[in-house]
Design a protein around this motif. Structure first.
Motif, PDB file in Angstrom:
ATOM      1  N   UNK A   1       0.964  -1.219   0.057  1.00  0.00           N
ATOM      2  CA  UNK A   1       0.177  -0.001   0.215  1.00  0.00           C
ATOM      3  C   UNK A   1       0.860   1.280   0.125  1.00  0.00           C
ATOM      4  N   UNK A   2       2.220   1.277  -0.524  1.00  0.00           N
ATOM      5  CA  UNK A   2       3.005   2.487  -0.256  1.00  0.00           C
ATOM      6  C   UNK A   2       3.054   3.134  -1.662  1.00  0.00           C
ATOM      7  N   UNK A   3       2.811   2.376  -2.752  1.00  0.00           N
ATOM      8  CA  UNK A   3       3.078   2.818  -4.049  1.00  0.00           C
ATOM      9  C   UNK A   3       1.755   2.527  -4.784  1.00  0.00           C
ATOM     10  N   UNK A   4       1.396   3.664  -5.831  1.00  0.00           N
ATOM     11  CA  UNK A   4       0.302   3.330  -6.705  1.00  0.00           C
ATOM     12  C   UNK A   4       0.905   3.127  -8.064  1.00  0.00           C
ATOM     13  N   UNK A   5       0.415   2.129  -8.866  1.00  0.00           N
ATOM     14  CA  UNK A   5       0.944   1.946 -10.365  1.00  0.00           C
ATOM     15  C   UNK A   5      -0.214   2.295 -10.918  1.00  0.00           C
ATOM     16  N   UNK A   6       0.090   3.286 -12.073  1.00  0.00           N
ATOM     17  CA  UNK A   6      -0.837   3.994 -13.043  1.00  0.00           C
ATOM     18  C   UNK A   6      -0.251   3.477 -14.217  1.00  0.00           C
ATOM     19  N   UNK A   7      -1.133   2.740 -15.054  1.00  0.00           N
ATOM     20  CA  UNK A   7      -0.839   2.358 -16.532  1.00  0.00           C
ATOM     21  C   UNK A   7      -1.802   3.074 -17.648  1.00  0.00           C
ATOM     22  N   UNK A   8      -1.017   3.712 -18.406  1.00  0.00           N
ATOM     23  CA  UNK A   8      -1.903   4.538 -19.429  1.00  0.00           C
ATOM     24  C   UNK A   8      -1.961   3.858 -20.848  1.00  0.00           C
ATOM     25  N   UNK A   9      -3.141   3.977 -21.219  1.00  0.00           N
ATOM     26  CA  UNK A   9      -3.521   3.151 -22.480  1.00  0.00           C
ATOM     27  C   UNK A   9      -3.029   4.024 -23.594  1.00  0.00           C
ATOM     28  N   UNK A  10      -1.652   3.882 -23.679  1.00  0.00           N
ATOM     29  CA  UNK A  10      -1.016   4.551 -25.034  1.00  0.00           C
ATOM     30  C   UNK A  10      -0.038   3.767 -25.632  1.00  0.00           C
ATOM     31  N   UNK A  11       0.155   3.911 -26.826  1.00  0.00           N
ATOM     32  CA  UNK A  11       1.448   3.202 -27.339  1.00  0.00           C
ATOM     33  C   UNK A  11       2.729   3.948 -27.680  1.00  0.00           C
ATOM     34  N   UNK A  12       3.847   3.580 -27.112  1.00  0.00           N
ATOM     35  CA  UNK A  12       4.123   2.476 -26.174  1.00  0.00           C
ATOM     36  C   UNK A  12       3.416   2.732 -24.734  1.00  0.00           C
ATOM     37  N   UNK A  13       3.238   1.639 -24.081  1.00  0.00           N
ATOM     38  CA  UNK A  13       2.476   1.506 -22.929  1.00  0.00           C
ATOM     39  C   UNK A  13       3.298   2.516 -21.790  1.00  0.00           C
ATOM     40  N   UNK A  14       2.492   3.411 -21.234  1.00  0.00           N
ATOM     41  CA  UNK A  14       3.347   4.156 -20.215  1.00  0.00           C
ATOM     42  C   UNK A  14       2.898   3.783 -18.815  1.00  0.00           C
ATOM     43  N   UNK A  15       3.997   3.563 -18.003  1.00  0.00           N
ATOM     44  CA  UNK A  15       3.396   3.189 -16.519  1.00  0.00           C
ATOM     45  C   UNK A  15       4.256   4.126 -15.819  1.00  0.00           C
ATOM     46  N   UNK A  16       3.458   4.647 -14.519  1.00  0.00           N
ATOM     47  CA  UNK A  16       4.097   5.480 -13.699  1.00  0.00           C
ATOM     48  C   UNK A  16       3.842   4.939 -12.153  1.00  0.00           C
ATOM     49  N   UNK A  17       4.650   5.333 -11.455  1.00  0.00           N
ATOM     50  CA  UNK A  17       4.495   4.940  -9.921  1.00  0.00           C
ATOM     51  C   UNK A  17       4.463   6.129  -9.202  1.00  0.00           C
ATOM     52  N   UNK A  18       3.498   6.076  -8.215  1.00  0.00           N
ATOM     53  CA  UNK A  18       3.827   7.355  -7.244  1.00  0.00           C
ATOM     54  C   UNK A  18       3.635   6.961  -5.798  1.00  0.00           C
ATOM     55  N   UNK A  19       3.658   7.882  -4.982  1.00  0.00           N
ATOM     56  CA  UNK A  19       3.435   7.563  -3.249  1.00  0.00           C
ATOM     57  C   UNK A  19       1.693   7.330  -3.162  1.00  0.00           C
ATOM     58  N   UNK A  20       1.291   6.511  -2.492  1.00  0.00           N
ATOM     59  CA  UNK A  20      -0.129   6.665  -1.905  1.00  0.00           C
ATOM     60  C   UNK A  20      -0.064   7.521  -0.629  1.00  0.00           C
ATOM     61  N   UNK A  21      -1.253   7.877  -0.180  1.00  0.00           N
ATOM     62  CA  UNK A  21      -1.166   8.718   1.305  1.00  0.00           C
ATOM     63  C   UNK A  21      -0.271   7.952   2.345  1.00  0.00           C
ATOM     64  N   UNK A  22      -0.601   6.530   2.299  1.00  0.00           N
ATOM     65  CA  UNK A  22       0.027   5.564   3.231  1.00  0.00           C
ATOM     66  C   UNK A  22       1.577   5.685   3.120  1.00  0.00           C
ATOM     67  N   UNK A  23       2.041   5.619   1.918  1.00  0.00           N
ATOM     68  CA  UNK A  23       3.461   5.624   1.609  1.00  0.00           C
ATOM     69  C   UNK A  23       3.984   7.291   2.212  1.00  0.00           C
TER      70      UNK A  23
END
Length: 121
Positions: free
Chosen positions: A67-89
């Motif tokens: 529960x420390x990080x959030x993974x966001x995958x964007x529906x674009x080509x090429x695939x784009x993934x970003x990680x960010x801290x959650x409030x708990x993180x």
């Protein structure tokens, strides 16, 4: 008992449970980097020389499970993934700040220098 299982064991002390979540060579550094905002996996690897893609993926998955990080995958080509801290993180990063300060003071004491506070690392 393995360190990972301690992160979910309700019968261990709170400090042990917290350390189990950040155990490993790279998790505190990843936490520190993600404090500044969302990052793509390639950016994280560039900022942490010696971190392999396999180990990065494993650490981020564990941090996501905890529960420390959030993974966001964007529906674009090429695939784009970003990680960010959650409030708990973010809460964990704030809780680690005094420990980081203590660590820097300890290092300064060992080397005879004066310590200046720096971000959690």
């Amino acid at each position: 008992m393995k360190t990972r299982s301690r992160a979910q064991d309700p019968n261990v002390c709170g400090v042990t449970a917290a350390i189990a979540v950040i155990d490993g060579k790279w998790k505190t550094a990843l936490l520190w980097l993600l404090e500044s905002g969302p990052r793509r996996p390639g950016e994280l690897r560039r900022d942490l020389p010696g971190l392999t893609e396999k180990v990065l993926t494993q650490a981020l998955r564990e941090m996501e499970t905890d529960g420390l990080v959030h993974r966001e995958v964007y529906d674009v080509l090429p695939l784009k993934t970003e990680y960010s801290l959650t409030p708990f993180g973010r809460d964990l990063a704030e809780a680690l700040a005094p420990l980081s300060d203590w660590g820097h003071r300890r290092l300064a004491k060992l080397t005879g220098a004066t310590a200046s506070p720096t971000p959690v690392s």
